[in-house]
Design an enzyme around this catalytic site. Structure first.
Site, mmCIF file in Angstrom:
data_model
loop_
_atom_site.group_PDB
_atom_site.id
_atom_site.type_symbol
_atom_site.label_atom_id
_atom_site.label_comp_id
_atom_site.label_asym_id
_atom_site.label_seq_id
_atom_site.Cartn_x
_atom_site.Cartn_y
_atom_site.Cartn_z
ATOM 1 N N ASP A 60 0.903 -0.992 -0.094
ATOM 2 C CA ASP A 60 -0.026 0.006 0.198
ATOM 3 C C ASP A 60 0.911 1.235 0.079
ATOM 4 O OD1 ASP A 60 -1.985 2.015 0.259
ATOM 5 O OD2 ASP A 60 -2.047 1.402 2.576
ATOM 6 N N ASN A 62 -0.583 4.575 -0.146
ATOM 7 C CA ASN A 62 -1.254 5.843 0.292
ATOM 8 C C ASN A 62 -2.017 5.833 1.634
ATOM 9 O OD1 ASN A 62 -3.154 4.239 -0.556
ATOM 10 N ND2 ASN A 62 -4.157 5.690 -1.735
ATOM 11 N N ASP A 64 -4.100 3.879 2.776
ATOM 12 C CA ASP A 64 -5.687 3.241 2.762
ATOM 13 C C ASP A 64 -5.944 2.056 3.324
ATOM 14 O OD1 ASP A 64 -5.238 2.021 0.430
ATOM 15 O OD2 ASP A 64 -6.906 3.069 -0.718
ATOM 16 N N ASP A 68 -1.785 -1.155 -3.621
ATOM 17 C CA ASP A 68 -2.158 -0.486 -4.995
ATOM 18 C C ASP A 68 -0.925 -0.473 -5.952
ATOM 19 O OD1 ASP A 68 -0.147 1.393 -4.071
ATOM 20 O OD2 ASP A 68 -1.817 2.307 -2.646
ATOM 21 N N ASP A 137 -5.501 -10.477 -15.547
ATOM 22 C CA ASP A 137 -6.480 -11.516 -15.635
ATOM 23 C C ASP A 137 -7.733 -11.056 -16.406
ATOM 24 O OD1 ASP A 137 -7.966 -13.705 -13.858
ATOM 25 O OD2 ASP A 137 -6.673 -13.000 -12.395
ATOM 26 N N ASP A 239 -9.800 -16.419 -16.443
ATOM 27 C CA ASP A 239 -10.626 -16.770 -15.331
ATOM 28 C C ASP A 239 -11.969 -17.689 -15.921
ATOM 29 O OD1 ASP A 239 -11.237 -16.045 -12.448
ATOM 30 O OD2 ASP A 239 -13.236 -15.614 -13.319
ATOM 31 N N GLU A 293 -7.620 -20.666 -16.739
ATOM 32 C CA GLU A 293 -8.262 -21.328 -15.433
ATOM 33 C C GLU A 293 -8.845 -22.661 -15.749
ATOM 34 O OE1 GLU A 293 -10.096 -20.334 -10.818
ATOM 35 O OE2 GLU A 293 -10.964 -19.564 -12.617
ATOM 36 N N HIS A 369 -4.420 -17.133 -5.064
ATOM 37 C CA HIS A 369 -5.205 -16.557 -4.150
ATOM 38 C C HIS A 369 -6.902 -17.178 -3.837
ATOM 39 C CE1 HIS A 369 -6.963 -16.153 -8.378
ATOM 40 N NE2 HIS A 369 -8.066 -15.834 -7.738
ATOM 41 N N ASP A 370 -6.939 -18.267 -4.388
ATOM 42 C CA ASP A 370 -8.070 -19.090 -4.079
ATOM 43 C C ASP A 370 -7.797 -20.304 -3.171
ATOM 44 O OD1 ASP A 370 -9.616 -17.556 -5.634
ATOM 45 O OD2 ASP A 370 -9.425 -18.854 -7.506
HETATM 46 C C1 NOJ Z 1 -11.712 -17.754 -10.289
HETATM 47 C C2 NOJ Z 1 -10.954 -16.756 -9.250
HETATM 48 O O1 NOJ Z 1 -9.693 -17.002 -9.328
HETATM 49 C C3 NOJ Z 1 -11.798 -16.700 -8.136
HETATM 50 O O2 NOJ Z 1 -10.879 -15.684 -7.011
HETATM 51 C C4 NOJ Z 1 -13.007 -15.865 -8.263
HETATM 52 O O3 NOJ Z 1 -13.711 -15.738 -7.199
HETATM 53 C C5 NOJ Z 1 -13.897 -16.771 -9.317
HETATM 54 N N1 NOJ Z 1 -12.996 -17.247 -10.592
HETATM 55 C C6 NOJ Z 1 -15.035 -15.917 -10.146
HETATM 56 O O4 NOJ Z 1 -14.303 -14.818 -10.915
#
Ligand code: NOJ
Length: 597
Positions: A60, A62, A64, A68, A137, A239, A293, A369-370
Site C-alpha cells: 500500500d 497511500n 488506505d 495499490d 486477469d 478466469d 483457469e 489467491h483461491d
Molecule cells: C476464479 C478466481 O480465481 C476466483 O478468485 C473468483 O472468485 C472466481 N473465479 C470468480 O471470478
C-alpha cells in the site's frame, strides 16, 4: 457447493469502448514471425517463472490499507531480484469489489483503490524496463451487475444489451436449478422484478454471467482484449474460461450429479469454437501468453485447449492437484484436508505431465489467491519444519516440466493465518457459505475450524515486508488482518539470511534458468510406490538431473536406483551439507537436485 475444491445507450458504450482514441501500439508483444528453426521448444512462456501478485495485499502506497499499483511499482526491484520473469496480476479493473475485482464494472479502467491508468502505464513501463512481462486477469464469464452492459440489459426486455446476459422470463416458469458458488442461498438464478425475469449468476448475485452466444458480446470482449494488448501487456490468465459456453436451454441436472460441475456448468457446446475465434481475432496477432483457469477440465479434455495445432490457448492449470486429500462432495469444505497421500499427489502430477509429453505444455502450482498457503497445505508450517518444507515445495515447482506459477509470499514461506472468528474473514465465499450454513442450522464451529485450513483469505493476508508495524505493508489499517508471525517471517529478515526461504527461491529460479533440462527435460517418476519420497529424473539429450524430495517431517533413507550415477555437487539442496552415498540419508523435508552422469 464449495468453489473448485474438488474438486460478471450505445453512445455511452462507444465511449466506454474507447472508440476514437488512438492507441499507441507497443512493439514488444507484436506477433513474432512464425516459429523459427528453434521450433516449439524455445518459447518464452515455456521458460518463464510466473510470479503471481495479489495487488490488494502486496504493498500500500497511500495508507488506505489496500495494496495499490504505486506500491507495487516500489517493489519491482525486489520482484526482479527473485529471478522470475513474468508477473500475473489479479484483476486491477474498475470494480465494486464484491469478489475482490472478479466483478468488473469497467474493463478499460483501473480500480479506484489501486490507482489510475497513468499508474498502470508507469507500472508496465517499469516492468518492461526490468525485463519483466505482465499478464493480466481476463474475467469474462461474468461482469459486475454495476457494469453499464448489465444496467442496460436489466432496464428493459427490449434493450439492445438484453442478450449480453442470460435471462429466463418468468412466464416460462421457474428455471431449472443451477447452483451458485457464492450465493447466500446457493441459487444461481436471481429474480429481477423490473423485467420479471431471472438472470444467471454462477458466482455472486453481483456477478451476472455474460452470454457468449451473442456475437456482439464476443466482439466487445475481443476489442477489450486488443485494447490491453495494444497497451503492451504480455498475456492473459483466463478466469473460469471453460464456463463461457453453456447449454443455454438449461436442462435439468440429473439427480445422480455428484459435484461434477464441469459437465453441467462448463465445457458447453461452443467452447472451443469461441476459443478458436478468440485466437483468430486477438491472440494470433500478438506474441503473448494465454493460460486458462482450467476449472472443470479433465485429463481427457486438456489437449483440446492447448494442442498448438488447434490454435486456442498456450496453457491451462488444472484442479486435480488441489483436490488431493480433500473429501469429495464435501459441501462447504466442512472437513479440512488431513494428511494427504503422497502416492496420490505423485500420481496426479505424473499423469498431468504425461498429457503434454508430446504436444501442448503444462503448468504447475501449489497455491494461489483461491487456495490456502502452500506451506500449510502441502508442507508442515510448524516452526521446526516450515522453512525446509517451503523450500522443498519450491524445489518441486521449479523442477517440474511445465511453467511454474508461483504465488507471491510463498517465497517467504508465509503460512495460513487461521482466523478464529468468522468476522475476521473478508472473502465473499467464506462469509456467504457461513450464512448459508447458518440458515440450514449446520455446524458453524466445525465450518470455522475447517476454514482455518481451506479458506481463501489464508492466501490473501498482506505481504510481510518487514518487522515494523503492519509488516511494512501499510501505514493505515490493513483491509485484512496481517499474520502475526510477520515479526519472524518477513522479507527484510530473510534478505539478511543466506539460508532463508527467500534466498533459496532465488537459487531455485537461477538453477531453472541455468539448466534447460529442468524446463524441457523429459520427466520420469522413480520409486512410484514410496509413500514418503517423491523422486524423478529429468532428461534432455545428454543432460540428466535427479530430483529427490522427502515429503515428510521425519528422516528417510532413499536408495539410489541402480544405473543412476551422481555427476557432481547438488544444483539445489535445502540443507547445508550433502554426502553422496548409495543410500541418501534424507533429513526431514530435504530436497535435492543432483546432476547425473
Ligand atoms: C476464479 C478466481 O480465481 C476466483 O478468485 C473468483 O472468485 C472466481 N473465479 C470468480 O471470478
Amino acid at each position: 457447493m464449495k468453489y473448485f475444491a474438488t474438486t460478471a445507450a450505445a453512445a455511452l458504450l462507444l465511449a466506454l469502448a474507447g472508440c476514437g482514441q488512438t492507441q499507441q501500439k507497443n512493439e514488444a508483444n507484436q506477433a513474432a514471425a512464425p516459429p523459427s528453426a528453434a521450433g516449439q521448444n524455445e518459447i518464452w512462456w515455456k521458460e518463464a517463472v510466473v510470479y503471481q501478485v495479489y495487488p490488494r495485499s502486496y504493498k500500500d502506497s497511500n495508507g488506505d490499507g489496500v495494496g495499490d499499483l504505486r506500491g507495487l511499482i516500489s517493489k519491482l526491484d525486489y520482484i526482479k531480484s527473485l529471478g522470475v520473469n513474468v508477473i500475473w496480476l489479479n484483476p486491477i479493473y474498475g470494480s465494486p469489489n464484491d469478489d475482490n475485482g472478479y466483478d468488473i464494472s469497467d474493463y478499460r479502467a483501473i480500480m479506484k483503490d489501486f490507482g489510475t491508468m497513468a499508474d498502470f502505464d508507469a507500472l508496465l513501463k517499469g516492468m518492461h524496463q526490468r525485463g519483466l512481462k505482465v499478464v493480466l486477469d481476463l474475467v469474462v464469464n461474468h461482469s459486475s451487475d454495476e457494469h453499464e452492459w448489465f444496467k442496460q440489459s436489466r432496464s428493459a426486455r427490449t434493450s439492445p444489451y438484453r442478450d449480453y446476459y442470460h435471462w429466463w422470463p418468468e412466464e416460462k416458469g421457474v428455471p431449472n436449478k443451477r447452483q451458485s458458488f457464492f450465493d447466500v442461498k446457493g441459487d444461481a438464478w436471481a429474480y429481477d422484478a423490473a423485467t420479471k425475469a431471472y438472470y444467471l449468476h454462477y458466482f455472486s448475485r453481483k456477478q451476472p454471467d455474460l452470454n457468449w452466444e451473442n456475437p456482439k458480446l464476443r466482439q466487445e470482449i475481443y476489442s477489450m482484449m486488443r485494447f490491453w494488448f495494444d497497451k503492451g501487456i504480455d498475456g492473459f490468465r483466463m478466469d473460469v474460461i471453460p464456463f463461457i459456453s453453456k447449454d443455454t436451454t438449461f436442462p435439468p441436472i440429473p439427480a445422480k450429479y455428484k459435484g461434477d460441475f464441469g459437465r453441467f456448468y462448463a465445457n458447453g457446446p461452443h467452447l472451443h469454437e469461441y476459443l478458436r475465434e478468440m485466437h483468430r481475432e486477438v491472440l494470433s496477432k500478438y506474441n503473448v501468453l494465454s493460460v486458462a483457469e482450467g476449472a472443470g477440465v479433465t485429463q481427457a479434455d486438456a489437449l483440446e485447449f492447448v494442442d498448438p495445432a488447434r490454435k486456442e490457448l498456450n496453457m491451462l492449470y488444472h484442479f486435480d492437484g488441489m483436490g488431493v486429500g480433500l473429501v469429495p462432495g464435501n459441501k462447504y469444505r466442512m472437513r479440512a484436508p488431513g494428511p494427504y497421500s503422497l502416492l496420490e499427489f505423485k500420481d496426479v502430477y505424473t499423469k498431468w505431465d504425461k498429457i503434454f509429453a508430446e504436444k501442448g505444455w503444462g503448468t504447475v502450482y501449489l497455491g494461489n489467491h483461491d487456495q490456502p498457503r502452500m506451506t500449510t497445505r502441502w508442507g508442515d508450517d510448524r516452526p521446526a519444519f516450515r522453512a525446509a518444507s517451503s523450500k522443498l515445495l519450491t524445489t518441486f515447482l521449479l523442477t517440474m516440466r511445465g511453467t511454474p506459477y508461483y504465488y507471491g509470499g510463498d517465497e517467504l514461506g508465509m503460512t495460513n493465518i487461521r482466523f478464529d472468528k468468522i468476522d475476521d474473514y473478508r472473502d465473499i465465499e467464506t462469509r456467504n457459505m457461513y450464512k448459508q450454513l447458518q440458515a440450514e442450522g449446520g455446524n458453524l464451529s466445525q465450518f470455522v475450524e475447517a476454514q482455518k485450513l481451506t479458506g481463501r483469505d489464508n492466501g490473501r493476508t498482506p505481504f510481510q515486508w518487514d518487522a515494523t508495524a503492519n509488516a511494512g505493508f501499510t501505514s493505515g489499517t490493513p483491509w485484512l488482518k496481517i499474520n502475526p508471525n510477520y515479526a519472524q517471517i518477513n522479507a527484510a529478515a530473510e534478505e539478511k539470511d543466506s539460508a532463508s526461504v527467500l534466498n533459496y527461491f532465488r537459487r531455485a529460479t537461477a538453477a531453472r534458468r541455468q539448466h534447460k533440462v529442468l524446463v524441457y527435460g523429459q520427466y520420469a517418476l522413480l520409486d512410484a510406490a514410496n509413500p514418503h519420497v517423491y523422486a524423478y529424473t529429468r532428461t534432455l539429450g545428454p543432460e540428466k538431473a535427479l530430483v529427490v524430495l522427502n515429503f515428510t517431517s521425519e528422516k528417510h533413507d532413499w536408495a539410489l536406483p541402480t544405473g543412476l550415477a551422481l555427476g557432481g555437487a547438488p544444483w539445489l539442496n535445502n540443507y547445508p551439507t550433502f554426502t553422496p552415498a548409495a543410500a541418501l540419508a534424507l533429513q526431514p523435508w530435504q530436497a535435492l537436485v543432483l546432476p547425473l552422469r
